[in-house]
Scaffold this motif. Structure first.
Motif, PDB file in Angstrom:
ATOM      1  N   ASP A  16     -23.294 -35.146 -12.995  1.00 27.99           N
ATOM      2  CA  ASP A  16     -22.846 -33.779 -12.745  1.00 27.99           C
ATOM      3  C   ASP A  16     -22.791 -33.502 -11.256  1.00 27.99           C
ATOM      4  N   THR A  17     -21.770 -32.804 -10.857  1.00 24.43           N
ATOM      5  CA  THR A  17     -21.621 -32.467  -9.438  1.00 24.43           C
ATOM      6  C   THR A  17     -22.223 -31.087  -9.197  1.00 24.43           C
ATOM      7  N   VAL A  18     -23.529 -31.053  -9.051  1.00 30.26           N
ATOM      8  CA  VAL A  18     -24.232 -29.812  -8.755  1.00 30.26           C
ATOM      9  C   VAL A  18     -24.701 -29.875  -7.306  1.00 30.26           C
ATOM     10  N   ALA A  19     -24.749 -28.741  -6.683  1.00 30.11           N
ATOM     11  CA  ALA A  19     -25.110 -28.691  -5.272  1.00 30.11           C
ATOM     12  C   ALA A  19     -26.595 -28.972  -5.043  1.00 30.11           C
ATOM     13  N   ARG A  20     -27.432 -28.572  -6.011  1.00 25.20           N
ATOM     14  CA  ARG A  20     -28.880 -28.723  -5.825  1.00 25.20           C
ATOM     15  C   ARG A  20     -29.488 -29.521  -6.964  1.00 25.20           C
ATOM     16  N   ASP A  21     -30.507 -30.302  -6.652  1.00 23.86           N
ATOM     17  CA  ASP A  21     -31.256 -31.046  -7.669  1.00 23.86           C
ATOM     18  C   ASP A  21     -31.785 -30.093  -8.737  1.00 23.86           C
ATOM     19  N   ASP A  23     -30.521 -27.682 -10.119  1.00 21.88           N
ATOM     20  CA  ASP A  23     -29.491 -27.259 -11.071  1.00 21.88           C
ATOM     21  C   ASP A  23     -28.993 -28.376 -11.990  1.00 21.88           C
ATOM     22  N   ARG A  24     -29.562 -29.577 -11.889  1.00 19.54           N
ATOM     23  CA  ARG A  24     -29.092 -30.679 -12.727  1.00 19.54           C
ATOM     24  C   ARG A  24     -29.372 -30.414 -14.196  1.00 19.54           C
TER      25      ARG A  24
END
Length: 178
Positions: A16-21, A23-24
């Motif tokens: 997943d392309t999430v900005a923060r760990d 938010d995974r």
């Protein structure tokens, strides 16, 4: 006597392309493992007086899946300190638990949860050795302590009564499989 059960969040998605760990989300295997753990908790009759959990997305999703198959809402206290916490921070959280709660579930992350088990359980314990090898995602460790107050809990004084990995519940949830 106090019982502390630790649940590591289920497998999350690194794709997943999430900005923060923080938010995974869970991946499909993580969703399946969380459901299996919830069914297992229900089958063996685990109950909790208090639940404390990291507010990270992978933890909230793990608990959501667990609750569905467990058949009961766990109503956690979301505590930011649990997110990627060190063993010292986790022990501080345990010491601050409400004494009226005899059975507590803590849901969080490694390496902190694994290190907490290793700190609380004496070296001569076979289940502890299994935890030391690996505390996989969605694993459950249940420990008992002969104390009346959480603040009195000391390292090396617990009894590890249960260590259950997802692969113990369903071989398809073991390593190297999606």
């Amino acid at each position: 006597m106090k019982t502390l059960t630790l649940l590591r969040h289920a497998k999350s998605g690194w794709d997943d392309t999430v900005a923060r760990d923080f938010d995974r989300p869970l991946n499909p295997k993580g969703h399946r493992a969380s459901q299996a753990v919830g069914r297992y908790m229900k089958a063996i009759g685990l109950t909790f007086d208090h639940v404390v959990a990291s507010p990270a997305v992978r933890v909230t999703e793990t608990l959501g899946e667990v609750e569905q198959s467990y058949g009961s809402e766990l109503a956690p206290d979301w505590d930011q300190r649990v997110y990627l916490a060190s063993v010292a921070t986790l022990l501080d959280i345990v010491h601050d638990l409400p004494d009226a709660a005899d059975r507590v579930l803590m849901v969080g992350h490694n390496p902190g949860l694994e290190e907490l088990v290793l700190a609380l359980i004496p070296d001569h314990d076979q289940l502890r050795d299994d935890v030391e090898v690996k505390f996989p995602t969605a694993s459950l460790a249940e420990m008992r302590f002969e104390v009346e107050r959480w603040a009195d809990l000391k390292p090396g004084t617990g009894l590890l009564v249960r260590f259950t990995r997802p692969r113990d519940l369903d071989p398809a949830l073991g390593p190297d499989r999606d």
